[in-house]
Motif scaffolding. Structure first.
Motif, PDB file in Angstrom:
ATOM      1  N   ASN A 217       0.835  -1.192   0.000  1.00 34.08           N
ATOM      2  CA  ASN A 217       0.000   0.000   0.000  1.00 34.08           C
ATOM      3  C   ASN A 217       0.875   1.250   0.000  1.00 34.08           C
ATOM      4  O   ASN A 217       0.598   2.224  -0.706  1.00 34.08           O
ATOM      5  CB  ASN A 217      -0.939   0.007   1.209  1.00 34.08           C
ATOM      6  CG  ASN A 217      -1.735   1.293   1.288  1.00 34.08           C
ATOM      7  OD1 ASN A 217      -2.656   1.512   0.505  1.00 34.08           O
ATOM      8  ND2 ASN A 217      -1.373   2.157   2.218  1.00 34.08           N
ATOM      9  N   GLU A 218       1.936   1.195   0.792  1.00 34.50           N
ATOM     10  CA  GLU A 218       2.819   2.349   0.884  1.00 34.50           C
ATOM     11  C   GLU A 218       3.537   2.602  -0.449  1.00 34.50           C
ATOM     12  O   GLU A 218       3.668   3.744  -0.888  1.00 34.50           O
ATOM     13  CB  GLU A 218       3.843   2.130   2.001  1.00 34.50           C
ATOM     14  CG  GLU A 218       4.583   3.375   2.394  1.00 34.50           C
ATOM     15  CD  GLU A 218       3.661   4.498   2.838  1.00 34.50           C
ATOM     16  OE1 GLU A 218       4.024   5.675   2.610  1.00 34.50           O
ATOM     17  OE2 GLU A 218       2.588   4.242   3.397  1.00 34.50           O
ATOM     18  N   TYR A 219       3.981   1.552  -1.086  1.00 35.47           N
ATOM     19  CA  TYR A 219       4.678   1.712  -2.367  1.00 35.47           C
ATOM     20  C   TYR A 219       3.750   2.328  -3.420  1.00 35.47           C
ATOM     21  O   TYR A 219       4.159   3.186  -4.196  1.00 35.47           O
ATOM     22  CB  TYR A 219       5.203   0.361  -2.856  1.00 35.47           C
ATOM     23  CG  TYR A 219       5.985   0.480  -4.140  1.00 35.47           C
ATOM     24  CD1 TYR A 219       7.301   0.942  -4.134  1.00 35.47           C
ATOM     25  CD2 TYR A 219       5.404   0.156  -5.367  1.00 35.47           C
ATOM     26  CE1 TYR A 219       8.015   1.064  -5.309  1.00 35.47           C
ATOM     27  CE2 TYR A 219       6.110   0.276  -6.541  1.00 35.47           C
ATOM     28  CZ  TYR A 219       7.420   0.730  -6.511  1.00 35.47           C
ATOM     29  OH  TYR A 219       8.132   0.862  -7.695  1.00 35.47           O
ATOM     30  N   ARG A 220       2.499   1.892  -3.414  1.00 35.90           N
ATOM     31  CA  ARG A 220       1.558   2.337  -4.455  1.00 35.90           C
ATOM     32  C   ARG A 220       0.886   3.674  -4.127  1.00 35.90           C
ATOM     33  O   ARG A 220       0.644   4.481  -5.014  1.00 35.90           O
ATOM     34  CB  ARG A 220       0.481   1.268  -4.665  1.00 35.90           C
ATOM     35  CG  ARG A 220       1.028  -0.010  -5.279  1.00 35.90           C
ATOM     36  CD  ARG A 220      -0.088  -0.987  -5.620  1.00 35.90           C
ATOM     37  NE  ARG A 220       0.463  -2.145  -6.300  1.00 35.90           N
ATOM     38  CZ  ARG A 220       0.479  -3.378  -5.813  1.00 35.90           C
ATOM     39  NH1 ARG A 220      -0.034  -3.621  -4.627  1.00 35.90           N
ATOM     40  NH2 ARG A 220       0.997  -4.372  -6.506  1.00 35.90           N
ATOM     41  N   HIS A 221       0.544   3.888  -2.843  1.00 32.36           N
ATOM     42  CA  HIS A 221      -0.277   5.056  -2.498  1.00 32.36           C
ATOM     43  C   HIS A 221       0.398   6.060  -1.568  1.00 32.36           C
ATOM     44  O   HIS A 221      -0.142   7.147  -1.353  1.00 32.36           O
ATOM     45  CB  HIS A 221      -1.598   4.592  -1.859  1.00 32.36           C
ATOM     46  CG  HIS A 221      -2.354   3.616  -2.709  1.00 32.36           C
ATOM     47  ND1 HIS A 221      -2.931   3.974  -3.911  1.00 32.36           N
ATOM     48  CD2 HIS A 221      -2.610   2.295  -2.551  1.00 32.36           C
ATOM     49  CE1 HIS A 221      -3.519   2.913  -4.450  1.00 32.36           C
ATOM     50  NE2 HIS A 221      -3.337   1.880  -3.643  1.00 32.36           N
ATOM     51  N   LYS A 222       1.524   5.679  -0.975  1.00 33.45           N
ATOM     52  CA  LYS A 222       2.271   6.574  -0.073  1.00 33.45           C
ATOM     53  C   LYS A 222       1.404   7.112   1.073  1.00 33.45           C
ATOM     54  O   LYS A 222       1.559   8.251   1.518  1.00 33.45           O
ATOM     55  CB  LYS A 222       2.850   7.763  -0.853  1.00 33.45           C
ATOM     56  CG  LYS A 222       3.676   7.402  -2.048  1.00 33.45           C
ATOM     57  CD  LYS A 222       4.967   6.740  -1.641  1.00 33.45           C
ATOM     58  CE  LYS A 222       5.842   6.431  -2.846  1.00 33.45           C
ATOM     59  NZ  LYS A 222       6.831   5.398  -2.560  1.00 33.45           N
ATOM     60  N   THR A 223       0.525   6.279   1.587  1.00 36.37           N
ATOM     61  CA  THR A 223      -0.411   6.707   2.631  1.00 36.37           C
ATOM     62  C   THR A 223       0.310   7.251   3.860  1.00 36.37           C
ATOM     63  O   THR A 223       0.035   8.370   4.312  1.00 36.37           O
ATOM     64  CB  THR A 223      -1.318   5.533   3.044  1.00 36.37           C
ATOM     65  OG1 THR A 223      -1.920   4.979   1.879  1.00 36.37           O
ATOM     66  CG2 THR A 223      -2.390   5.977   4.011  1.00 36.37           C
ATOM     67  N   LEU A 224       1.222   6.459   4.426  1.00 35.47           N
ATOM     68  CA  LEU A 224       1.929   6.880   5.636  1.00 35.47           C
ATOM     69  C   LEU A 224       2.971   7.948   5.332  1.00 35.47           C
ATOM     70  O   LEU A 224       3.188   8.857   6.139  1.00 35.47           O
ATOM     71  CB  LEU A 224       2.587   5.674   6.301  1.00 35.47           C
ATOM     72  CG  LEU A 224       1.621   4.598   6.802  1.00 35.47           C
ATOM     73  CD1 LEU A 224       2.384   3.360   7.265  1.00 35.47           C
ATOM     74  CD2 LEU A 224       0.760   5.136   7.926  1.00 35.47           C
ATOM     75  N   THR A 225       3.610   7.845   4.174  1.00 35.74           N
ATOM     76  CA  THR A 225       4.620   8.830   3.786  1.00 35.74           C
ATOM     77  C   THR A 225       4.016  10.222   3.709  1.00 35.74           C
ATOM     78  O   THR A 225       4.626  11.206   4.156  1.00 35.74           O
ATOM     79  CB  THR A 225       5.251   8.441   2.435  1.00 35.74           C
ATOM     80  OG1 THR A 225       5.924   7.189   2.583  1.00 35.74           O
ATOM     81  CG2 THR A 225       6.241   9.489   1.964  1.00 35.74           C
TER      82      THR A 225
END
Length: 198
Positions: A38-46
């Motif tokens: 999820n982080e790689y695709r959407h950068k939610t936490l970033t």
């Protein structure tokens, strides 16, 4: 049917602690793969707190989940039938296997560093290139192999045959995780190389 009867003399399948241990073994790789992808695709936490802070928090949580997994495994072992082993197996072989497992985990961690170990590549925190020096020059996935060996060593040390069955489950769980992780990691570094060559 006879084989199940023989197996039940070594493994008490009625113990809830066994299934709790198996769940804890499965939960971590599933969670970090889902969060990482999820982080790689959407950068939610970033987007919320930045890549390094988010990866650090996830890394700490993965580490703590690993400690909890180990406690639950030990609890499950003590709820299982005891089977005395010869000293050479229970002590010497157990220590060799457990030490080899910890050595692989530690040396892999030292090679990868914190972010390399705890899915930093999914957060865009990449190594200059894929690590291929020891222990990665003898094993593709020394951390997973090392962790599996630690489970085997503990099963022999505590003289609980059920622990060997759990160690087999650990191996199968990590093999399944690698089926998804390895191609994804290859894709990340392939994309990095492509961008570098543009």
């Amino acid at each position: 049917m006879a084989s199940m009867g023989a197996l039940s003399s070594f493994v008490d399948f009625s113990q809830a602690s066994l299934y709790i241990s198996l769940f804890s073994i499965t939960a971590s790789p599933v969670a970090w793969n889902l969060i990482g992808r999820n982080e790689y695709r959407h950068k939610t936490l970033t987007k919320l707190i930045g890549a390094r802070v988010a990866c650090t928090i996830l890394g700490v949580l993965i580490f703590l989940a690993g400690l909890l997994r180990d406690v639950l495994y030990k609890t499950a072992l003590f709820d299982q039938p005891y089977y005395p082993l010869p000293y050479e197996i229970q002590t010497i072989l157990a220590w060799i296997i457990f030490s080899a497992g910890n050595f692989l985990v530690l040396t892999a961690f030292l090679r990868l560093g914190f972010y390399g170990t705890f899915v930093g590549d999914y957060f865009g925190i990449l190594q200059e290139k894929r690590v291929t020096s020891f222990p990665f020059n003898i094993l593709d996935n020394p951390m997973y192999m090392g962790a599996t060996l630690c489970f085997v060593g503990a099963a022999l040390w505590y003289e609980r045959p059920a622990g060997l069955l759990v160690a087999l489950y650990v191996h199968l769980t990590y093999a399944t995780a690698l089926h998804f992780e390895s191609p994804f990691t290859d894709m990340i570094y392939s994309n990095k190389a492509s961008r570098k060559n543009e």
